[in-house]
Structure formats: C-alpha cells, structure tokens
Design a protein around this motif. Sequence first.
Motif, PDB file in Angstrom:
ATOM      1  N   TYR A  34      -2.668   0.340   5.520  1.00  0.00           N
ATOM      2  CA  TYR A  34      -1.745   0.948   3.749  1.00  0.00           C
ATOM      3  C   TYR A  34      -0.869   0.713   3.444  1.00  0.00           C
ATOM      4  N   VAL A  35       0.527   0.334   4.996  1.00  0.00           N
ATOM      5  CA  VAL A  35       1.639   0.042   4.634  1.00  0.00           C
ATOM      6  C   VAL A  35       1.700  -1.960   4.298  1.00  0.00           C
ATOM      7  N   ALA A  36       0.468  -2.789   5.582  1.00  0.00           N
ATOM      8  CA  ALA A  36       0.420  -4.028   5.521  1.00  0.00           C
ATOM      9  C   ALA A  36       0.036  -3.968   4.195  1.00  0.00           C
ATOM     10  N   VAL A  37      -1.058  -3.220   3.370  1.00  0.00           N
ATOM     11  CA  VAL A  37      -1.989  -4.066   1.945  1.00  0.00           C
ATOM     12  C   VAL A  37      -0.447  -3.525   0.641  1.00  0.00           C
ATOM     13  N   MET A  38      -0.178  -2.533   0.603  1.00  0.00           N
ATOM     14  CA  MET A  38       0.988  -2.288  -0.368  1.00  0.00           C
ATOM     15  C   MET A  38       2.342  -3.020   0.121  1.00  0.00           C
ATOM     16  N   ALA A  39       2.772  -3.793   1.048  1.00  0.00           N
ATOM     17  CA  ALA A  39       3.948  -4.355   1.079  1.00  0.00           C
ATOM     18  C   ALA A  39       3.201  -5.275   0.404  1.00  0.00           C
ATOM     19  N   GLY A  40       2.756  -5.737   1.044  1.00  0.00           N
ATOM     20  CA  GLY A  40       1.848  -7.763  -0.401  1.00  0.00           C
ATOM     21  C   GLY A  40       1.553  -7.169  -1.387  1.00  0.00           C
ATOM     22  N   LEU A  41       1.277  -6.355  -2.269  1.00  0.00           N
ATOM     23  CA  LEU A  41       0.994  -6.265  -3.120  1.00  0.00           C
ATOM     24  C   LEU A  41       1.776  -6.223  -4.427  1.00  0.00           C
ATOM     25  N   SER A  42       2.873  -5.296  -2.918  1.00  0.00           N
ATOM     26  CA  SER A  42       4.735  -5.480  -3.795  1.00  0.00           C
ATOM     27  C   SER A  42       5.247  -6.832  -3.577  1.00  0.00           C
TER      28      SER A  42
END
Length: 121
Positions: A34-42
């Motif tokens: 979740y953290v990795a994907v949300m950071a990538g999206l941000s």
Amino acid sequence: MTRPRRARLGLFLVLAGSFAACGEPAGPIDDDTYVAVMAGLSFAQARFLDVASADSARRAVIEDSGIDPADLVAFAEANGANTEKMFALHERVLALVDSLVAIESGILVPPGDSIGAEPDR
C-alpha cells in the motif's frame, strides 16, 4: 540509461528496499505494498503538470505494481477506522515520496549507482 529510466529504476529500488514486512495484511494487500503504490501514485501526480501525462504515469505505477486499483480501496476500507495506523502509513508515503523527489532531482543517489558516474545520454 536515460534520466527517466534511471528515475524509474531508482523508484523501484527504493520501493523494494525501503520496507520490511510487518505482520498479517488487513485487506487484499499488505502495508508495504500500500505504501509503495501510494507513494508511486503521489510521485507520478506531482511529477507531471499536464493531466494526460500524470494519468499515464499513474497507470504505469498500477500496472508495474501488479495490483488491482480496487485493492487500494479495499485496503483503505479495511484499515480506515484505525486512524493511528493510517496516519503512520501516510507518514511513510510522504517520506518515500521525499526520497523519490531527491533521487529525481539528483540530490540522492539511488542504491547501486555510483557518485560521479557519467550519466547515460
């Protein structure tokens, strides 16, 4: 390697090496994913000024992660009531985005790169 490819490689090296697994996942994905994907999206959103490029970059993050966007929603729904956990995850997302910005701007060298190496053109 071109600058965009280096940035993308740096993104995934940072994502892969930044977090250790933490307990059982609540929802279809674990905290680290979740953290990795949300950071990538941000990071993708912040990187591009025009909507089309940002949308394309966000799609690439989702495709590269191998998860379904509904998994992000399900994770948030499963964990949303735990405000302390969600705040901690948000802090991790922000820290990772800061690292990605530093890599992109050349302030931070991605793992595996050498300082002073001639950039690929």
